[in-house]
Write an enzyme that holds these catalytic residues in place. Structure first.
Site, PDB file in Angstrom:
ATOM      1  N   CYS A 299       0.775  -1.207   0.068  1.00 21.42           N
ATOM      2  CA  CYS A 299      -0.104   0.062   0.035  1.00 21.42           C
ATOM      3  C   CYS A 299       0.881   1.264  -0.105  1.00 21.42           C
ATOM      4  CB  CYS A 299      -0.883  -0.034   1.178  1.00 21.42           C
ATOM      5  SG  CYS A 299       0.032   0.055   2.828  1.00 21.42           S
TER       6      CYS A 299
ATOM      7  N   ALA B 120       3.258   1.550   2.936  1.00 20.01           N
ATOM      8  CA  ALA B 120       4.485   0.657   2.457  1.00 20.01           C
ATOM      9  C   ALA B 120       5.476   1.325   1.637  1.00 20.01           C
ATOM     10  CB  ALA B 120       4.222  -0.416   1.965  1.00 20.01           C
TER      11      ALA B 120
ATOM     12  N   ARG C 145      13.033  -4.565   6.060  1.00 15.32           N
ATOM     13  CA  ARG C 145      13.851  -4.381   4.626  1.00 15.32           C
ATOM     14  C   ARG C 145      15.241  -4.139   4.580  1.00 15.32           C
ATOM     15  NH1 ARG C 145      11.705  -2.575  -0.007  1.00 15.32           N
ATOM     16  NH2 ARG C 145      12.958  -0.879  -0.327  1.00 15.32           N
TER      17      ARG C 145
ATOM     18  N   HIS D 278       5.168   5.925  -2.878  1.00 18.84           N
ATOM     19  CA  HIS D 278       6.661   6.793  -3.079  1.00 18.84           C
ATOM     20  C   HIS D 278       6.245   8.246  -3.631  1.00 18.84           C
ATOM     21  CE1 HIS D 278       7.290   2.473  -4.729  1.00 18.84           C
ATOM     22  NE2 HIS D 278       7.541   2.637  -3.555  1.00 18.84           N
TER      23      HIS D 278
END
Lengths: 509, 512
Positions: free
Chosen positions: A80, A83, A114, A213
């Site tokens: 999403c 994220a 990550r 992003h």
């Protein structure tokens, strides 16, 4: 502005399964797609068939639609916007505290997931592998969370006084209950005297990580760069050198940004900022002072790169540091933006690593040659890692993006061969069906896919996390990449699968 | 050239320690705008003080490093215990990716679940169309026998009505009318993953047992594991029940799903409690749950709706396991077999063998309420002393129960229950009042690094050690596992602390 770097793919015979040798590989694979789609209900089938295709030589894109809502119930691998913002863009900025604002889950699941490596004392001057959350309760949903957020920022500044700033990463409820996090951010920023960035990355926005992003990029533009403008005006920004560059969109997974940076420094450039793996707020603020932005992950950072080009006149260049062929090409392309000294340095660096690269290829190519790979990753690697496989003599038979856009698929055409299967936002069902039919030697995708294919006795490498290895970028990374592909493909464990008496039964039949 | 030896390729573990990269790190500092290293060191020291601890415990709004997740995670773990059941999470899609990744990293197994992928338009108009399309697609693609629906906080905030949506989806033909689609509302801003487990299990049992009540009981005992992440525990329960000759139904059995054999063929739905058996659980003699706080509503439901007695036993440690066996025997009339008595004897023997190394050892632990109670039961019976007990997803009943347990033993006298606190609180506790041992999930490794307290991984998630979830912590066998992990961690620490030649190695003993 920047043309994608093309991969010099030598002409190779198209891979065909024996039973299909008589057929056109493009047609055969298209038939496979139709077969796989059969099971969908009509409405879903109509949607999905636009996302699956076969690359045909000479076409300008891969023939698939992308960046469209996932089909409900299809088992997408996508995440999403939160994220994309917290997990990808903002999270790695190590000296800021990133608040997962809302219920406890999002921060918990993305905590240390990550491997964005950084140097720093965690909990004191760096906060990368920590989970800060407002842990929303029912009353926060009912009465709003702004007061809690304001208080929380005061508390964290007291307990973590060396933080350089704060970002507020919105989870789904924030946008639904009408909280005004921008107002809280402004007020809190004055109070603690530090940068406080509100990010509207609620998980329901957009169709994948990708919008996250973009939203995160916009937040940098709106809440970080004004500080550059202010400092610049006040004469507090040093001019830097003519060789100043920034690394944009390398998240330093397993140390990737470092094994890239070392090469960029070796050719004589000065990396004044690194985004966002092992990055700091200070580096972000100073980025508009560089002469060139070097963009690794185009998908997640093209927005801010374009913004810096438009506003500050900073050109940007995409590069690819996977595998020696692309590394050399990229180093030359980067050097071409500078003077002869840098160009000569680039040649010297390429020459310097030649022996190392040769040794890697000599050792591993015979072990990996002609092995086939199916890829499915996020927004960059479905194309960028292909040349590294090619450098090792391996072949790609299918690739696709979790959250790529049309411009990614356009860029992909430079990397893939005629007949390559292309799958966008592939569902678990489709991916399993394709792999069963195409039988690649290696599947390279994510954690959710890993054990599905390992249960099918297929070697697998995670291409998001490098399967806890890495770095894979740069010359040093390529050696590790080669080693890892070899250890996956040539592990003796695969040969243990299947009890011998069962195998004997099958043979007898 | 940094990869100097191609036959010994260095990855991140060693590569960055080499000179070239150390120089790179040093050079990068000039751009970072970092703090003076002295100030960093001084601040780090300050965080170890009582002054800092008081500030840390005074916070009211901020949570740092919590030891809890949210409801739907527990809900989908409950769902996959049933035969060919596909968890369906209604709401934003990112949640499902997170849940699947989380479980997969722990179990190292595939974990299937779908999302209704709600976006902005669903936020405005509600997610009914997503439910209708999503059920149809997942039913056709994944051919489940049951779809278990729960929610994300997005669907809860906008107030989506699952019952109505599922009925409408059935009317629209997404799935056959008779196809079971149990559901549970699982808002992530209420409770934690254990609440979600409870809600989903209750939803599934309610759905499957409707109209299944018979005149007589089926003579079976229902077992409810709770939010159980040790596959070995499910197998241990089944083994013990078999040894005692007890007919049982495990509600539900996700042990094959989460630990399936590698045969070269991928099976999306290995094992699971048959839906018929689950439906018949309403006719069981009694229900025994191994966790209390992840089964509260389910047990209430069973007591009230099924008119079935329920109880909670936690078969951890010797007395916990004793209690479990006695309970089983009392419920069924089956004697406790010699084989189990022998196992008990061996486990007790092991504990007495190691007791000297455990006696009086101060322990900090954190985790879910039931896990913590089970561990405390065990620690008290070996003479270890729980000191700091942190439970992020605490509640009053739990704290009262744990308090009573601690009060029952002199070894519990020094313990404080820190309900609702997190691992940053625990960090302060460990610095200001040091202990000999820390027990918790993988996130405890950060505390281990900072405080150097020897650390045993027990709980969920365990991401950084392999295969621990395959072991049992239940039964006499599980007791030996717990003992093994704990005593050998202490002994390894002892070696580490006595390893400097000519200085500390006087105590570097061969025999311990």
């Amino acid at each position: 502005m920047t043309p994608p770097l093309s991969a010099p793919i030598e002409e190779k015979p198209v891979l065909e399964t024996p039973e299909k040798t008589a057929q056109n590989p493009v047609l055969a694979t298209k038939e496979l797609i139709q077969e796989v789609l059969e099971v969908y209900p009509d409405k879903a089938k109509k949607k999905r068939e636009k996302h699956l295709n076969v690359f045909e030589e000479g076409k300008s894109d891969c023939g698939v639609k992308s960046n469209i809502k996932s089909v409900p119930g299809s088992m997408t691998t996508r995440g999403c916007a939160y994220a994309g913002s917290k997990g990808v863009v903002w999270g790695p900025i190590k000296d800021m505290i990133h608040i997962s604002h809302g219920p406890v889950g999002c921060g918990y699941y993305s905590w240390s997931g990550r491997r964005n490596y950084y140097i720093g004392t965690t909990g004191i001057d760096s906060f990368g592998t920590m989970d800060f959350t407002s842990d929303f309760q029912e009353r926060d949903i009912v009465f709003g969370g702004d007061k809690k957020l304001a208080k929380l920022i005061t508390e964290l500044d007291e307990l973590f006084p060396l933080n350089r700033g704060v970002s507020i990463q919105s989870e789904c409820p924030i946008g639904l209950i009408g909280d005004d996090i921008e107002a809280v951010a402004k007020k809190a920023s004055k109070e603690i005297g530090k940068t406080v960035v509100p990010v509207r990355c609620e998980g329901f926005r957009g169709v994948s990580q990708s919008l996250g992003h973009h939203i995160a990029n916009d937040a940098i533009r709106d809440w970080v760069f004004p500080q550059y403008d202010k400092e610049k005006k006040a004469g507090n920004i040093a001019d830097g050198t003519e060789y100043d560059v920034a690394i944009i969109g390398d998240y330093n997974i397993g140390g990737d940004a470092w094994s890239s940076r070392i090469l960029i420094e070796e050719i004589g450039l000065r990396v004044a900022a690194q985004w966002s793996g092992d990055g700091t707020l200070h580096e972000m603020i100073n980025t508009p002072s560089v002469k060139l932005n070097l963009v690794h992950c185009y998908r997640s950072m093209n927005y801010i790169s374009r913004h810096m080009e438009e506003t500050y006149g900073i050109p940007w260049l995409e590069y690819n540091f996977f595998g020696p062929t692309q590394i050399a090409e990229s180093l030359r392309a980067i050097a071409a933006k500078f003077d002869e000294k840098i160009q000569a340095n680039a040649e010297a660096v390429i020459a310097k690593y030649e022996a190392q690269t040769k040794a890697v290829i000599e050792k591993f190519l015979p072990r990996l040659k002609d092995k086939t790979v199916a890829l499915m990753v996020g927004g960059l690697r479905p194309r960028h890692v292909i040349p590294a496989f090619h450098d090792l003599g391996m072949k790609l038979i299918g690739t696709g993006y979790e959250f790529g856009h049309n411009d990614d698929y356009k860029r992909t055409t430079h990397y893939v061969e005629n007949g390559t299967l292309i799958y966008d936002d592939v569902s678990a069902y489709e991916f399993e069906a394709f792999i069963k039919e195409l039988k690649p030697d290696l599947v390279a995708s994510g954690i959710k896919e890993k054990y599905v294919f390992q249960k099918m006795a297929l070697p697998f490498r995670q291409m998001h996390s490098w399967d806890y290895s890495g770095p894979y970028h740069g010359y040093d990374g390529f050696a590790i990449f080669a080693r890892d592909m070899d250890l996956a493909l040539n592990s003796p464990t695969w040969s243990l699968i299947g009890a011998p008496w069962k195998k004997a039964e099958i043979t007898a039949q | 050239m940094v990869q100097k030896n191609i036959d010994n390729i260095k990855d991140h573990v060693e590569l960055f320690h080499q000179e070239e990269y150390q120089e790179l790190f040093a050079g990068k500092k000039q751009f970072e705008g970092g703090h003076d290293p002295d100030l960093v060191a001084q601040t780090a020291e300050w965080t170890k003080t009582w002054e800092y601890r008081e500030k840390n415990f005074a916070r009211e709004a901020l949570t740092v490093n919590p030891a809890k997740a949210c409801q739907p995670l527990g809900a989908i773990l409950a769902a996959v215990g049933f035969e060919k059941t596909l968890p369906f999470v209604h709401g934003s899609q990112g949640c499902v990716s997170y849940f699947r990744s989380h479980f997969t990293r722990h179990f190292k197994e595939p974990f299937s679940a779908v999302s209704s992928s709600m976006t902005e338009d669903a936020a405005v108009f509600g997610g009914q169309n997503n439910m209708i399309d999503g059920l149809a697609t997942s039913y056709n693609l994944y051919q489940p026998k049951m779809i278990a629906v729960c929610t994300t906080c997005m669907a809860e905030v906008i107030g989506d009505d699952l019952q109505a949506f599922i009925n409408n989806a059935k009317t629209a033909g997404s799935v056959p009318k008779e196809f079971p689609v149990p559901y549970a509302h699982t808002p992530s801003f209420v409770g934690s993953h254990i609440t979600g487990y409870d809600n989903m299990l209750k939803g599934i049992l309610g759905n499957l047992t409707k109209g299944e009540k018979a005149e007589t009981t089926n003579g079976k005992i229902n077992f409810i594991p709770g939010f159980e992440t040790y596959i070995g525990n499910l197998r241990e329960i089944k083994r013990i029940a078999s040894l005692m000759g007890i007919n049982y139904t495990l509600l539900a059995d996700n042990s094959d799903y989460l630990d399936s054999p590698n045969t070269g063929e991928y099976d999306m739905y290995p094992g699971g409690t048959p839906l018929e058996a689950a439906a018949d659980s309403i006719n069981g003699e009694a229900t025994v749950a191994f966790q209390a706080y992840s089964t509260t509503k389910t047990r209430e439901f069973i007591e009230k709706e099924w008119q079935q007695p329920t109880s909670v036993v936690r078969p951890m440690g010797i007395r916990g396991t004793d209690e479990f066996l006695i309970k089983l025997s009392a419920l069924t009339g089956q004697p406790i077999p010699k084989a189990l008595e022998d196992e008990r004897g061996r486990a007790v023997d092991a504990l007495t063998d190691s007791q000297a190394w455990l006696h009086g050892k101060k322990v900090a632990l954190y985790g879910d309420p039931d896990l913590v109670i089970g561990l405390v039961q065990f620690l008290l019976e070996i003479g270890a002393e729980p000191v700091h007990i942190v439970v992020s997803n605490s509640n009053n009943d739990f704290e009262a129960e744990l308090r009573a347990l601690l009060d029952s033993s002199p070894f519990g006298a020094g313990a404080t229950i820190w309900g609702g606190k997190d691992l940053w609180h625990l960090r302060s506790l460990l610095f200001t009042e040091p202990v000999d041992l820390l027990i918790g999930n993988s996130y405890g490794k950060y505390l281990w690094r900072d405080t150097k307290v020897p650390f045993v991984r027990i709980g969920y998630p365990i991401f950084d050690r392999h295969h621990l979830h395959r072991y049992s912590t239940y039964g006499y066998e599980g007791t030996i596992n717990l003992l093994n992990w704990i005593v050998n961690t202490l002994l390894e620490e002892l070696d580490r602390n006595t390893i400097i030649p000519a200085k500390t190695d006087i105590s570097y003993d061969l025999i311990r």
